[in-house]
Design a protein around this motif. Structure first.
Motif, PDB file in Angstrom:
ATOM      1  N   CYS A  41       0.488  -0.969  -0.168  1.00 61.34           N
ATOM      2  CA  CYS A  41      -0.383  -0.348   0.135  1.00 61.34           C
ATOM      3  C   CYS A  41       0.823   1.441   0.216  1.00 61.34           C
ATOM      4  N   VAL A  42       2.102   1.632   0.349  1.00 63.46           N
ATOM      5  CA  VAL A  42       2.970   2.055   0.529  1.00 63.46           C
ATOM      6  C   VAL A  42       2.660   3.080  -0.360  1.00 63.46           C
ATOM      7  N   PHE A  43       2.614   2.005  -2.139  1.00 67.97           N
ATOM      8  CA  PHE A  43       2.859   2.729  -3.425  1.00 67.97           C
ATOM      9  C   PHE A  43       1.746   3.503  -3.756  1.00 67.97           C
ATOM     10  N   ALA A  44       0.111   4.169  -2.873  1.00 66.06           N
ATOM     11  CA  ALA A  44      -0.755   4.397  -3.452  1.00 66.06           C
ATOM     12  C   ALA A  44      -0.714   5.115  -3.744  1.00 66.06           C
ATOM     13  N   GLY A  45       0.512   6.743  -4.073  1.00 68.06           N
ATOM     14  CA  GLY A  45       0.719   7.781  -3.973  1.00 68.06           C
ATOM     15  C   GLY A  45       1.138   7.932  -5.352  1.00 68.06           C
ATOM     16  N   VAL A  46       1.954   6.474  -6.410  1.00 70.04           N
ATOM     17  CA  VAL A  46       2.147   6.455  -7.819  1.00 70.04           C
ATOM     18  C   VAL A  46       1.111   7.113  -7.913  1.00 70.04           C
ATOM     19  N   SER A  47      -0.241   6.313  -7.654  1.00 70.32           N
ATOM     20  CA  SER A  47      -1.358   6.919  -8.710  1.00 70.32           C
ATOM     21  C   SER A  47      -1.463   8.091  -9.577  1.00 70.32           C
ATOM     22  N   GLU A  48      -1.109   9.299  -8.732  1.00 68.03           N
ATOM     23  CA  GLU A  48      -0.978  10.466  -8.775  1.00 68.03           C
ATOM     24  C   GLU A  48       0.710  11.032  -9.653  1.00 68.03           C
ATOM     25  N   TYR A  49       0.955  10.047 -10.083  1.00 71.32           N
ATOM     26  CA  TYR A  49       2.016  10.442 -11.414  1.00 71.32           C
ATOM     27  C   TYR A  49       2.567   8.869 -12.300  1.00 71.32           C
ATOM     28  N   PRO A  50       1.217   9.438 -13.583  1.00 71.86           N
ATOM     29  CA  PRO A  50       1.123   8.328 -13.984  1.00 71.86           C
ATOM     30  C   PRO A  50       2.511   7.595 -14.706  1.00 71.86           C
ATOM     31  N   ALA A  51       3.915   8.341 -15.565  1.00 76.08           N
ATOM     32  CA  ALA A  51       4.784   7.730 -15.697  1.00 76.08           C
ATOM     33  C   ALA A  51       5.478   7.210 -14.907  1.00 76.08           C
ATOM     34  N   ARG A  52       4.800   7.279 -13.345  1.00 75.42           N
ATOM     35  CA  ARG A  52       5.894   6.493 -12.404  1.00 75.42           C
ATOM     36  C   ARG A  52       5.507   4.839 -12.416  1.00 75.42           C
ATOM     37  N   VAL A  53       4.276   4.862 -13.125  1.00 74.85           N
ATOM     38  CA  VAL A  53       3.708   3.498 -12.781  1.00 74.85           C
ATOM     39  C   VAL A  53       4.249   2.632 -13.169  1.00 74.85           C
ATOM     40  N   LYS A  54       4.923   3.499 -14.500  1.00 73.11           N
ATOM     41  CA  LYS A  54       5.832   1.817 -14.868  1.00 73.11           C
ATOM     42  C   LYS A  54       7.481   1.609 -14.879  1.00 73.11           C
ATOM     43  N   CYS A  55       7.285   2.508 -13.722  1.00 75.18           N
ATOM     44  CA  CYS A  55       9.039   1.862 -12.399  1.00 75.18           C
ATOM     45  C   CYS A  55       8.176   1.153 -11.918  1.00 75.18           C
ATOM     46  N   ALA A  56       7.134   0.967 -10.895  1.00 74.64           N
ATOM     47  CA  ALA A  56       6.478   0.223 -10.035  1.00 74.64           C
ATOM     48  C   ALA A  56       6.116  -0.907 -10.851  1.00 74.64           C
ATOM     49  N   THR A  57       5.721  -1.314 -11.530  1.00 70.77           N
ATOM     50  CA  THR A  57       4.873  -2.395 -11.702  1.00 70.77           C
ATOM     51  C   THR A  57       6.318  -2.999 -12.537  1.00 70.77           C
ATOM     52  N   LEU A  58       7.374  -2.052 -13.232  1.00 66.19           N
ATOM     53  CA  LEU A  58       8.536  -3.189 -13.457  1.00 66.19           C
ATOM     54  C   LEU A  58       8.621  -4.522 -12.949  1.00 66.19           C
ATOM     55  N   GLY A  59       9.093  -4.626 -11.596  1.00 68.19           N
ATOM     56  CA  GLY A  59       9.702  -6.146 -11.618  1.00 68.19           C
ATOM     57  C   GLY A  59       8.319  -6.779 -11.625  1.00 68.19           C
ATOM     58  N   TRP A  60       7.248  -6.409 -11.354  1.00 72.13           N
ATOM     59  CA  TRP A  60       6.026  -7.390 -11.365  1.00 72.13           C
ATOM     60  C   TRP A  60       6.288  -8.215 -12.819  1.00 72.13           C
TER      61      TRP A  60
END
Ligand code: ZN
Length: 153
Positions: free
Chosen positions: A111-130
């Protein structure tokens, strides 16, 4: 609420600086590289899977704080889970980082990544490992990207 956001940021910074399970794993039975061309993040995920259960996941590579922290927390979150549970967890995580933290309490620390939703360009960073982990589960050979316009994702 701002106190909570601060706590979330601290967890991300901590995992970004000192990623957990950060090593190549020689006993892994599936290895896959993930690449995010938008940011330059490049991570390789090492999956050790037995009878449909994740025994171990490690990762290695270079990336921004978000991609490193996300992969680090992912390795902790998926250990001991079945492959079906991992897929469900990723669905929830993707919802979290694209739509924010509504009804995603079951994701626990992720849940610590909830704030990423405010930065669409960062979504790809947050999901890369997944994306790399799910590709490894499917025993894909070619590096995956976290670009959602890619039909292979
Ligand atoms: Zn990045």
């Amino acid at each position: 609420m701002s106190g909570l956001n601060e706590l979330y940021q601290q967890v991300i910074i901590d995992h970004g600086r000192r990623p957990r399970n950060f090593a190549a794993s020689p006993q892994a039975n599936a290895v896959l590289e993930g690449y995010n061309p938008l940011c330059g993040d490049r991570l390789t995920v090492y999956l050790t899977e037995k009878n449909g259960v994740v025994e171990d996941v490690t990762f290695h590579g270079n990336g921004c704080a978000i991609s490193m922290a996300s992969a680090s927390l992912m390795t902790e979150a998926v250990k001991g889970k079945t492959l079906v549970e991992v897929a469900a967890l990723f669905q929830g995580f993707q919802q979290l980082v694209t739509q924010g933290g509504q009804g995603v309490e079951h994701l626990g620390k992720l849940c610590v990544f909830a704030g990423v939703s405010e930065y669409p360009a960062r979504v790809k960073c947050a999901t890369l490992g997944w994306h790399a982990l799910l590709g490894a589960i499917r025993h894909e050979q070619n590096p995956v990207t976290s670009d959602e316009s890619d039909p292979n994702n």
